[in-house]
Design a protein around this motif. Structure first.
Motif, short mmCIF file in Angstrom:
data_model
loop_
_atom_site.label_atom_id
_atom_site.label_comp_id
_atom_site.label_asym_id
_atom_site.label_seq_id
_atom_site.Cartn_x
_atom_site.Cartn_y
_atom_site.Cartn_z
N ILE A 176 0.84 -1.21 0.00
CA ILE A 176 0.00 0.00 0.00
C ILE A 176 0.87 1.25 0.00
CG2 ILE A 176 -1.66 1.33 1.37
CD1 ILE A 176 -2.83 -1.35 2.30
N ILE A 177 1.94 1.21 0.79
CA ILE A 177 2.87 2.34 0.81
C ILE A 177 3.50 2.53 -0.57
CG2 ILE A 177 5.02 3.23 1.79
CD1 ILE A 177 4.35 1.68 4.35
N ALA A 212 2.88 5.66 -2.97
CA ALA A 212 4.08 6.47 -3.11
C ALA A 212 4.50 6.58 -4.58
CB ALA A 212 5.23 5.88 -2.29
N THR A 213 4.33 5.49 -5.32
CA THR A 213 4.68 5.53 -6.74
C THR A 213 3.81 6.51 -7.49
OG1 THR A 213 5.31 3.19 -6.61
CG2 THR A 213 5.03 4.13 -8.80
N THR A 230 4.99 10.13 -9.24
CA THR A 230 4.67 10.47 -10.64
C THR A 230 3.82 11.73 -10.71
OG1 THR A 230 2.78 8.94 -10.57
CG2 THR A 230 4.85 8.10 -11.46
N ALA A 231 2.91 11.91 -9.74
CA ALA A 231 2.05 13.10 -9.75
C ALA A 231 2.85 14.37 -9.46
CB ALA A 231 0.93 12.94 -8.72
N LEU A 232 3.89 14.24 -8.61
CA LEU A 232 4.69 15.41 -8.24
C LEU A 232 5.75 15.76 -9.28
CD1 LEU A 232 5.28 14.70 -4.43
CD2 LEU A 232 3.76 16.44 -5.43
N PRO A 269 -1.94 15.31 -4.59
CA PRO A 269 -0.71 14.97 -3.83
C PRO A 269 -0.97 14.81 -2.34
CG PRO A 269 -0.23 16.69 -5.43
CD PRO A 269 -1.73 16.52 -5.41
N PHE A 270 -1.86 15.64 -1.77
CA PHE A 270 -2.18 15.51 -0.35
C PHE A 270 -2.88 14.19 -0.07
CE2 PHE A 270 -5.45 15.96 2.96
CZ PHE A 270 -4.63 16.19 4.06
N VAL A 271 -3.84 13.86 -0.91
CA VAL A 271 -4.59 12.61 -0.73
C VAL A 271 -3.66 11.41 -0.80
CG1 VAL A 271 -6.34 11.09 -1.77
CG2 VAL A 271 -6.79 13.54 -1.54
N LEU A 272 -2.75 11.40 -1.77
CA LEU A 272 -1.82 10.28 -1.92
C LEU A 272 -0.82 10.22 -0.77
CD1 LEU A 272 -1.19 10.47 -5.77
CD2 LEU A 272 -2.44 8.68 -4.54
N THR A 273 -0.42 11.38 -0.25
CA THR A 273 0.48 11.40 0.91
C THR A 273 -0.19 10.76 2.12
OG1 THR A 273 1.56 13.43 0.13
CG2 THR A 273 1.81 12.88 2.47
N ILE A 274 -1.46 11.09 2.34
CA ILE A 274 -2.19 10.49 3.47
C ILE A 274 -2.41 9.00 3.23
CG2 ILE A 274 -4.32 10.57 4.82
CD1 ILE A 274 -2.36 12.94 5.16
#
Length: 455
Positions: free
Chosen positions: A179-180, A184-185, A189-191, A289-294
């Motif tokens: 899941i991490i 994270a991948t 890619t989004a950033l 990016p915030f959603v994916l970080t959480i």
């Protein structure tokens, strides 16, 4: 090798083993860990992609809302295929061995995932695109149906009884790490690229990257011996010709109870993971990016909780540990969506990790718990089938029905559905007796009744 079909009373077997040595256990745990990293990574990246880009890439004609439902329906297709994968690979796992079967499931899962990364979109090949995606999801589901059950048996059947919960948690720990990795991948890619680039080709990178994991996983699994429990069964007693039918003949209620007990765990995992990624970025309008970080933090939370729950289960019992998590799940699911609907970044940052942590507390003991439910001669089939059926009930259905329920009755109504699944798990857990005292390579498990007396 001799074969047997349906005998209930096992012939006498040698005394139960004390388990593999610690150095060998580390290698065994690593083999199962890597396999489930691949399985859950592949499922995880598909879930994230289904939430973020697949509605527009493969279902553009349906519009945003219907495209999202259709995208999550393809996610659900794999869950429908998983029980069939459990029966198929369980059959071979109970006849020719855990090791050979696990190598096959890893190859099928990895190749299917790489092919998803190479898929043309609907703009290129039209209606063929979603059809091929569904086919590849079916292959992934078949592989996943044979992978998790076999991976936990591979560890539990090597483990010393006193630490079976801990060692058997490594396949589930691999799921948390996956899941991490998957989130994270997508975050990286989004950033590192524009949204247009991400939609055009960036989403493919996580799928193609699974090729590396396949190579590592095969190298480790090829170097491990067959489990001593299965080897003893095959040599002394023989194997059954029909593990699926034997499982339902001798322990049908146990399969249903194990399915119900597991459903809550998977509902929290797949709602707390893929669905909340979609809910956060779509319904709540939070930045991707915030959603994916959480979501990455959610993976950390479930990974920590898996080990914690497993270690505690070796002390206080599997049944009690899973029951604690289920009670927490009832309370939390009724609170979750009212909290999220405040549209606060803090609320989302709390909601996802807490959901995943509660799931992890139950997931940790689950590998040992399911292994201890069934007799050796059909353990692979019954364990995988119970987990896969629970995946349909808890993992596939909630994300699929969430959008129509929330749009019609509100998010709290969906929280009530989640709480209902947790209540079902509590009922099943209360019926199932404690199992951590059993030796897997004796006939003790075989003598368990289909409706055990609660302890």
């Amino acid at each position: 090798m001799t074969q047997r079909s349906d005998a209930v009373t096992e012939p006498a077997v040698p005394p139960p083993s004390t388990g593999a040595t610690p150095p060998k256990m580390k290698k065994v745990a690593a083999a199962s860990f890597v396999g489930t990293v691949i399985e859950f990574y592949d499922f995880g990246i598909y879930g994230v992609a289904a939430a973020l880009v697949f509605p527009t890439l493969f279902f553009p004609a349906l519009g945003t809302a219907a495209g999202t439902v259709a995208s999550f329906a393809t996610l659900g297709v794999a869950f429908v295929a998983r029980p069939f994968g459990s029966i198929l690979f369980g059959h071979f796992g109970d006849k020719i061995g855990r090791k050979k079967t696990l190598i096959a499931t890893m190859l099928l899962m990895g190749i299917s995932t790489v092919l998803v990364g190479l898929m043309p979109t609907a703009n290129t090949i039209g209606v063929a695109a979603p059809i091929i995606i569904v086919f590849l999801r079916i292959l992934q589901g078949l592989a996943a149906g044979g992978e998790w059950g076999g991976a936990v048996l591979f560890v539990s059947e090597h483990s010393p009884k006193a630490q079976r919960g801990f060692w058997s948690s490594f396949p589930s720990f691999g799921g948390g790490i996956a899941i991490i990795l998957s989130n994270a991948t997508f975050l990286i890619t989004a950033l590192t690229m524009s949204n247009e680039t991400f939609v055009n080709w960036g989403w493919r990178v996580p799928f193609l990257a699974s090729f590396i994991l396949i190579g590592v996983g095969l190298w480790i699994r090829l170097s491990i011996d067959e489990t001593p429990v299965f080897a003893k069964q095959a040599k002394v007693v023989g194997v059954t010709r029909t593990p699926f039918f034997d499982a339902f003949k001798h322990q049908p209620l146990q399969i249903l109870l194990a399915t119900g007990a597991t459903a809550m765990t998977l509902s929290l995992t797949y709602v707390g993971g893929p669905y909340l990624v979609s809910y956060g970025s779509g319904t709540l309008g939070l930045e991707r990016p915030f959603v994916l970080t959480i979501a990455v933090l959610g993976g950390v939370a479930i990974s920590v909780a898996v080990i914690l729950g497993a270690v505690l289960s070796d002390r206080i019992g599997r049944r009690r540990m899973i029951l604690i998590a289920a009670v927490l799940a009832v309370i939390w699911t009724l609170t979750l969506f009212p909290l999220l609907d405040t549209r606060s970044h803090l609320a989302f940052a709390l909601g996802v990790p807490v959901t995943m942590f509660i799931s992890g507390l139950a997931t940790g003991p689950l590998g040992a718990f399911l292994s201890e439910q069934f007799a050796t001669r059909y353990r692979y089939t019954a364990t995988g089938l119970s987990y896969s059926l629970a995946g349909m009930l808890g993992g596939a259905i909630p994300p699929l029905i969430a959008t129509p329920i929330i749009s019609t009755w509100g998010s709290f109504a969906f929280g009530c559905v989640m709480a209902g699944i947790a209540v079902l798990s509590i009922i099943c857990i209360l019926v199932i007796g404690e199992t951590k005292q059993y030796e897997l390579d004796s006939d003790e498990v075989s003598r368990r009744s289909a409706a055990p007396t609660p302890s």
